[in-house]
Write a protein that holds these residues in place. Structure first.
Motif, mmCIF file in Angstrom:
data_model
loop_
_atom_site.group_PDB
_atom_site.id
_atom_site.type_symbol
_atom_site.label_atom_id
_atom_site.label_comp_id
_atom_site.label_asym_id
_atom_site.label_seq_id
_atom_site.Cartn_x
_atom_site.Cartn_y
_atom_site.Cartn_z
ATOM 1 N N PHE A 145 0.852 -1.187 0.000
ATOM 2 C CA PHE A 145 0.000 0.000 0.000
ATOM 3 C C PHE A 145 0.890 1.240 0.000
ATOM 4 C CE2 PHE A 145 -2.663 -3.173 2.069
ATOM 5 C CZ PHE A 145 -3.895 -2.965 1.467
ATOM 6 N N GLY A 146 0.501 2.235 -0.768
ATOM 7 C CA GLY A 146 1.166 3.524 -0.685
ATOM 8 C C GLY A 146 0.555 4.296 0.473
ATOM 9 N N LYS A 147 1.391 4.794 1.380
ATOM 10 C CA LYS A 147 0.874 5.462 2.582
ATOM 11 C C LYS A 147 1.024 6.977 2.457
ATOM 12 C CE LYS A 147 1.057 3.545 6.557
ATOM 13 N NZ LYS A 147 1.431 2.938 7.865
ATOM 14 N N LEU A 148 -0.116 7.640 2.339
ATOM 15 C CA LEU A 148 -0.143 9.097 2.256
ATOM 16 C C LEU A 148 -0.302 9.688 3.651
ATOM 17 C CD1 LEU A 148 -2.619 9.238 -0.700
ATOM 18 C CD2 LEU A 148 -0.422 10.390 -0.764
ATOM 19 N N ARG A 149 0.534 10.649 3.982
ATOM 20 C CA ARG A 149 0.332 11.356 5.242
ATOM 21 C C ARG A 149 0.776 12.797 5.084
ATOM 22 N NH1 ARG A 149 2.948 9.455 10.819
ATOM 23 N NH2 ARG A 149 4.650 10.819 10.198
ATOM 24 N N MET A 150 -0.211 13.653 4.955
ATOM 25 C CA MET A 150 0.056 15.079 4.808
ATOM 26 C C MET A 150 0.167 15.749 6.174
ATOM 27 S SD MET A 150 0.416 17.626 2.717
ATOM 28 C CE MET A 150 0.197 19.390 2.642
ATOM 29 N N SER A 151 -0.638 15.267 7.111
ATOM 30 C CA SER A 151 -0.607 15.810 8.470
ATOM 31 C C SER A 151 -1.189 14.771 9.413
ATOM 32 C CB SER A 151 -1.411 17.109 8.563
ATOM 33 O OG SER A 151 -2.780 16.862 8.282
ATOM 34 N N HIS A 152 -0.940 14.933 10.695
ATOM 35 C CA HIS A 152 -1.509 14.024 11.683
ATOM 36 C C HIS A 152 -3.005 14.291 11.815
ATOM 37 C CE1 HIS A 152 2.315 12.391 12.989
ATOM 38 N NE2 HIS A 152 2.802 13.613 13.041
ATOM 39 N N VAL A 153 -3.771 13.231 12.096
ATOM 40 C CA VAL A 153 -5.217 13.387 12.239
ATOM 41 C C VAL A 153 -5.706 12.871 13.589
ATOM 42 C CG1 VAL A 153 -5.711 13.355 9.776
ATOM 43 C CG2 VAL A 153 -5.604 11.190 11.019
ATOM 44 N N ASP A 172 -8.329 26.511 3.848
ATOM 45 C CA ASP A 172 -7.399 27.505 3.322
ATOM 46 C C ASP A 172 -6.934 27.068 1.927
ATOM 47 O OD1 ASP A 172 -5.329 29.214 2.713
ATOM 48 O OD2 ASP A 172 -4.458 29.163 4.726
ATOM 49 N N PRO A 173 -7.153 27.885 0.885
ATOM 50 C CA PRO A 173 -6.718 27.512 -0.477
ATOM 51 C C PRO A 173 -5.233 27.173 -0.555
ATOM 52 C CG PRO A 173 -8.169 29.410 -0.559
ATOM 53 C CD PRO A 173 -7.870 29.166 0.898
ATOM 54 N N ALA A 174 -4.420 27.840 0.259
ATOM 55 C CA ALA A 174 -2.980 27.566 0.241
ATOM 56 C C ALA A 174 -2.705 26.143 0.723
ATOM 57 C CB ALA A 174 -2.242 28.575 1.120
ATOM 58 N N TRP A 175 -3.455 25.708 1.746
ATOM 59 C CA TRP A 175 -3.275 24.341 2.243
ATOM 60 C C TRP A 175 -3.764 23.332 1.213
ATOM 61 C CZ3 TRP A 175 -5.900 19.858 3.468
ATOM 62 C CH2 TRP A 175 -5.199 18.943 4.260
ATOM 63 N N LYS A 176 -4.887 23.627 0.569
ATOM 64 C CA LYS A 176 -5.417 22.733 -0.461
ATOM 65 C C LYS A 176 -4.427 22.596 -1.615
ATOM 66 C CE LYS A 176 -10.310 23.695 0.455
ATOM 67 N NZ LYS A 176 -11.571 24.229 -0.120
ATOM 68 N N GLN A 177 -3.800 23.707 -1.987
ATOM 69 C CA GLN A 177 -2.813 23.668 -3.064
ATOM 70 C C GLN A 177 -1.613 22.818 -2.661
ATOM 71 O OE1 GLN A 177 -1.117 27.498 -4.090
ATOM 72 N NE2 GLN A 177 -0.600 26.830 -6.151
ATOM 73 N N LYS A 178 -1.186 22.970 -1.423
ATOM 74 C CA LYS A 178 -0.069 22.180 -0.911
ATOM 75 C C LYS A 178 -0.424 20.698 -0.885
ATOM 76 C CE LYS A 178 3.054 21.963 3.091
ATOM 77 N NZ LYS A 178 3.334 22.531 4.442
ATOM 78 N N LEU A 179 -1.656 20.392 -0.466
ATOM 79 C CA LEU A 179 -2.121 19.007 -0.436
ATOM 80 C C LEU A 179 -2.167 18.417 -1.837
ATOM 81 C CD1 LEU A 179 -3.428 16.562 1.006
ATOM 82 C CD2 LEU A 179 -5.639 17.698 0.695
ATOM 83 N N ASP A 180 -2.692 19.183 -2.782
ATOM 84 C CA ASP A 180 -2.801 18.719 -4.163
ATOM 85 C C ASP A 180 -1.421 18.408 -4.734
ATOM 86 O OD1 ASP A 180 -4.492 18.250 -6.534
ATOM 87 O OD2 ASP A 180 -3.393 19.932 -7.384
ATOM 88 N N TYR A 181 -0.464 19.277 -4.471
ATOM 89 C CA TYR A 181 0.906 19.068 -4.956
ATOM 90 C C TYR A 181 1.499 17.808 -4.324
ATOM 91 C CZ TYR A 181 5.909 19.748 -5.655
ATOM 92 O OH TYR A 181 7.228 19.558 -5.985
ATOM 93 N N PHE A 182 1.283 17.645 -3.014
ATOM 94 C CA PHE A 182 1.822 16.486 -2.298
ATOM 95 C C PHE A 182 1.257 15.182 -2.856
ATOM 96 C CE2 PHE A 182 0.957 13.374 1.092
ATOM 97 C CZ PHE A 182 2.256 13.036 1.437
ATOM 98 N N VAL A 183 -0.068 15.133 -3.036
ATOM 99 C CA VAL A 183 -0.711 13.908 -3.525
ATOM 100 C C VAL A 183 -0.246 13.579 -4.945
ATOM 101 C CG1 VAL A 183 -2.914 12.871 -4.188
ATOM 102 C CG2 VAL A 183 -2.724 14.106 -2.026
ATOM 103 N N LYS A 184 -0.179 14.586 -5.802
ATOM 104 C CA LYS A 184 0.257 14.344 -7.179
ATOM 105 C C LYS A 184 1.707 13.865 -7.228
ATOM 106 C CE LYS A 184 -2.911 17.490 -9.557
ATOM 107 N NZ LYS A 184 -3.048 18.760 -10.315
ATOM 108 N N ALA A 185 2.561 14.480 -6.412
ATOM 109 C CA ALA A 185 3.969 14.081 -6.385
ATOM 110 C C ALA A 185 4.114 12.648 -5.885
ATOM 111 C CB ALA A 185 4.768 15.038 -5.501
#
Length: 254
Positions: A145-153, A172-185
Motif C-alpha cells: 500500500f502507498g501510505k499518504l500522510r500530509m498531516s496528523h489526524v 485555506d486555499p494555500a493548504w489545499k494547493q499544498k495538499l494537491d501538490y503532495f498527492v500528485k507528487a
C-alpha cells in the motif's frame, strides 16, 4: 453542513482522490463475460460467475496476505541493534533513527520481503513506516500500500508532533494547493507500479474531544474547531465556522 461534517468530507475527499483504482471503472469483457473494476494492466478486480477476486497485471488471481506490522521497533531494539546494523550495513542508522533514504533501507526491505515469502506472505503489511522505500517492492515482487500522510489526524499526535501543534485549516486555499501538490507528487512515483494495491491515508483518524487524553467535564468544541478558532485574523476556516453558526442560529444572543 456542520463543520465536523465538512472536515470529515474534506478528509474523505483525499481518500477518494487517491483511491485504490485511480482509473477505476466497471466494464464487461464481452469475449469471456468477465466484469472488471480497474485497469487490467495493473492490480484490479474481476468478477466471474458472481465471485470477485483480485487479479494482477499478468492476469493471475491472488489473495493479499501479510503480517500485521513491519517496523524498526524490535529489529533495532537495544538487544538487536548492533547485530542488525552490522548485518544490514549501508548506513541503515542515522543517530538513533533508521535512515530510510540509505542504501541499508533497501537491504532491510530485501530481508523483509524474504521473511514474508518464507512465511507464505505476498504483501507488505499495512502498518509500516510511511517513509519506507516501497517503490522497491516492485523489484522484490511484494504487493504493498502507498501510505499518504500530509498531516496528523489524531489530536494527541497533532499536539505532540505537528510543526505548529495544531490541526491544519483545510479550508485555506494555500493548504489545499499544498495538499494537491503532495498527492500528485506521491502518486506519480507509484502510478506505474504493478504491485501497488492502493493508497491509504491514516489508520488512526481520531478527531473527537475524547482523544485529547484528558477528562471532559463540560462542553468543549471539536479539537479541529478549537485549532481553527485559535488562529489569528480572518481565516478561511473561521469564515466557514461563522457560516455554520449563521445556519444554526438566528442571532448571536441565541
Amino acid at each position: 453542513m456542520m463543520l465536523s461534517q465538512a472536515l470529515f468530507r474534506a478528509t474523505t475527499l483525499v481518500l477518494f482522490c487517491t483511491a485504490v483504482f485511480s482509473h477505476s471503472f466497471a466494464q464487461i469483457d464481452k469475449e469471456d463475460a468477465v466484469r472488471i473494476i480497474g485497469n487490467k494492466d495493473f492490480v484490479h478486480l474481476e468478477e466471474v460467475g458472481g465471485i470477485w477476486t483480485m487479479v494482477n497485471g499478468n492476469g493471475e488471481p491472488f489473495i493479499p496476505l501479510g503480517m500485521n506490522h513491519v517496523g524498526p521497533l524490535h529489529r533495532f531494539a537495544s538487544y538487536n541493534k548492533e547485530h542488525w546494523i552490522e548485518k544490514i550495513g549501508g548506513g541503515i542508522m542515522k543517530g538513533r533513527r533508521v535512515d530510510f533514504k540509505s542504501e541499508g533501507a533497501r537491504t532491510w526491505l530485501e530481508i523483509i520481503a524474504k521473511d514474508h515469502k518464507d512465511y507464505g506472505f505476498n504483501t507488505l503489511s499495512f502498518h509500516h513506516p510511511h517513509v519506507m522505500p516501497t517503490d522497491y517492492c516492485n523489484e522484490l515482487k511484494l504487493y504493498y500500500f502507498g501510505k499518504l500522510r500530509m498531516s496528523h489526524v489524531h489530536p494527541k499526535r497533532v499536539k505532540q508532533w505537528s510543526a505548529d501543534k495544531r490541526f491544519p485549516d483545510v479550508f485555506d486555499p494555500a493548504w489545499k494547493q499544498k495538499l494537491d501538490y503532495f498527492v500528485k507528487a506521491y502518486t506519480s512515483r507509484h502510478r506505474e507500479s504493478k504491485y501497488l494495491l492502493g493508497y491509504s491515508y491514516e489508520d488512526l483518524p481520531a478527531y473527537t474531544i475524547y482523544n485529547l487524553g484528558k477528562p471532559i467535564r463540560s462542553f468543549e468544541h471539536h479539537p479541529w474547531i478549537m485549532d481553527i478558532l485559535s488562529r489569528p485574523g480572518k481565516t478561511p476556516g473561521k469564515r466557514v465556522w461563522i457560516g455554520v453558526l449563521q445556519s444554526q442560529y438566528s442571532s448571536a444572543a441565541e
